[in-house]
Design a protein around this motif. Structure first.
Motif, PDB file in Angstrom:
ATOM      1  N   PRO A  85       0.618  -1.198  -0.154  1.00  0.00           N
ATOM      2  CA  PRO A  85      -0.090  -0.068   0.042  1.00  0.00           C
ATOM      3  C   PRO A  85       0.903   1.274   0.031  1.00  0.00           C
ATOM      4  CG  PRO A  85      -1.086  -1.573   1.410  1.00  0.00           C
ATOM      5  CD  PRO A  85       0.193  -2.025   0.939  1.00  0.00           C
ATOM      6  N   LEU A  86       2.163   1.327   0.685  1.00  0.00           N
ATOM      7  CA  LEU A  86       2.852   2.550   0.636  1.00  0.00           C
ATOM      8  C   LEU A  86       3.505   2.467  -0.568  1.00  0.00           C
ATOM      9  CD1 LEU A  86       4.125   4.916   2.520  1.00  0.00           C
ATOM     10  CD2 LEU A  86       5.823   2.912   2.975  1.00  0.00           C
ATOM     11  N   LEU A 126       0.948   4.196  -2.837  1.00  0.00           N
ATOM     12  CA  LEU A 126       0.587   5.604  -2.448  1.00  0.00           C
ATOM     13  C   LEU A 126       1.816   6.351  -3.061  1.00  0.00           C
ATOM     14  CD1 LEU A 126      -0.562   5.813   1.002  1.00  0.00           C
ATOM     15  CD2 LEU A 126      -1.903   6.530  -0.882  1.00  0.00           C
ATOM     16  N   LEU A 146       0.968   6.799  -6.774  1.00  0.00           N
ATOM     17  CA  LEU A 146       0.079   7.771  -7.001  1.00  0.00           C
ATOM     18  C   LEU A 146       0.539   9.035  -6.667  1.00  0.00           C
ATOM     19  CD1 LEU A 146      -2.991   5.558  -6.104  1.00  0.00           C
ATOM     20  CD2 LEU A 146      -2.163   6.132  -8.364  1.00  0.00           C
ATOM     21  N   ASN A 147       1.150   9.247  -5.723  1.00  0.00           N
ATOM     22  CA  ASN A 147       1.616  10.565  -5.098  1.00  0.00           C
ATOM     23  C   ASN A 147       2.482  11.430  -6.194  1.00  0.00           C
ATOM     24  OD1 ASN A 147       2.739  11.947  -1.874  1.00  0.00           O
ATOM     25  ND2 ASN A 147       1.936  12.986  -3.824  1.00  0.00           N
ATOM     26  N   CYS A 188      -3.979  14.688   2.324  1.00  0.00           N
ATOM     27  CA  CYS A 188      -4.543  13.672   2.421  1.00  0.00           C
ATOM     28  C   CYS A 188      -3.520  12.299   2.214  1.00  0.00           C
ATOM     29  CB  CYS A 188      -5.871  13.157   1.795  1.00  0.00           C
ATOM     30  SG  CYS A 188      -7.224  14.030   2.589  1.00  0.00           S
ATOM     31  N   PHE A 189      -2.855  12.682   1.151  1.00  0.00           N
ATOM     32  CA  PHE A 189      -1.629  11.629   0.707  1.00  0.00           C
ATOM     33  C   PHE A 189      -0.442  11.778   1.826  1.00  0.00           C
ATOM     34  CE2 PHE A 189      -2.907  11.609  -3.805  1.00  0.00           C
ATOM     35  CZ  PHE A 189      -2.962  10.331  -4.018  1.00  0.00           C
ATOM     36  N   PHE A 246      -1.968   9.817   5.078  1.00  0.00           N
ATOM     37  CA  PHE A 246      -1.599   8.062   4.725  1.00  0.00           C
ATOM     38  C   PHE A 246      -0.357   7.508   4.742  1.00  0.00           C
ATOM     39  CE2 PHE A 246      -6.111   8.513   3.195  1.00  0.00           C
ATOM     40  CZ  PHE A 246      -6.705   8.076   4.201  1.00  0.00           C
ATOM     41  N   GLU A 247       0.696   8.302   4.012  1.00  0.00           N
ATOM     42  CA  GLU A 247       1.878   8.015   3.723  1.00  0.00           C
ATOM     43  C   GLU A 247       2.651   8.055   5.139  1.00  0.00           C
ATOM     44  OE1 GLU A 247       3.595  10.115   0.666  1.00  0.00           O
ATOM     45  OE2 GLU A 247       2.434   9.327  -0.780  1.00  0.00           O
TER      46      GLU A 247
END
Length: 205
Positions: free
Chosen positions: A76-77, A80, A83-84, A183-184, A187-188
């Motif tokens: 998941p990281l 992210l 996508l980031n 928000c990114f 989560f990161e």
């Protein structure tokens, strides 16, 4: 073992008679093949015993290496980070276009405009550095690189808050883009700290 067996077959095939006690009897093919089979079994047994008793120092090294190379990276990281990276590229282009729009349409003070552009370029450099170390640290399972990425996340978040609230003119689109970027970051940060904890417990630096 193969060479020794072939040699025994040739030696037996040359012998036409064999001595058993005081009698001379002819050596039959069945007797010859039985003797070869017996010798092959004995030689194979000796080699298997010697191979079993032979130390294999690389076994422990391979086991340790396999244990160290266990996949501890956070999927998941990594998603992210991927996508980031694309999102920040779009964010940077949108900010440049909005600065051009604000510089032309709005009464934007020149000093403030230059300051905001410089901060945006600084933001680009820090974000690139953060994503690089985060990507590398997660894939290569290096907690030190991930710590650098989490550390650089702090000034990146501060700059995002600045463009969200504190710059001279904040457009609605800028508010939305920076809110999504924060928000990114949230989560990161959580996943990054969890991954660093996993790497530290596995003694991976």
């Amino acid at each position: 073992m193969c060479f020794l067996t072939v040699y025994c077959i040739k030696l037996i095939s040359k012998t036409e008679y064999s001595n058993i006690g005081s009698a001379q009897i002819k050596s039959y093919p069945a007797f010859k093949y039985a003797l070869v089979f017996l010798m092959r079994v004995l030689i194979g047994r000796m080699m298997s015993v010697s191979a079993h008793n032979m130390p294999f120092p690389w076994r422990s090294n391979m086991a340790a290496h396999g244990k160290q190379d266990a996949d501890l990276s956070s999927t998941p990281l990594q998603i992210l980070f991927h996508l980031n990276g694309w999102y920040f590229a779009a964010f940077f282009i949108a900010e440049i276009l909005m600065f051009i729009y604000k510089g032309v349409i709005l009464p934007y003070p020149q000093s403030n405009l230059i300051l905001d552009v410089v901060l945006l370029l600084l933001f680009l450099g820090l974000e690139t550095l953060r994503l690089f170390y985060g990507w590398k640290g997660n894939l290569c399972q290096r907690s030190l690189a991930l710590c650098v990425s989490v550390g650089v996340l702090v000034p990146c978040a501060v700059l995002s808050v600045y463009f969200l609230l504190l710059q001279t003119f904040v457009l609605r689109l800028e508010f939305v883009l920076n809110a999504v970027l924060l928000c990114f970051y949230s989560f990161e940060l959580v996943l990054g700290m969890m991954t660093i904890s996993i790497f530290s417990r596995a003694n991976i630096y």
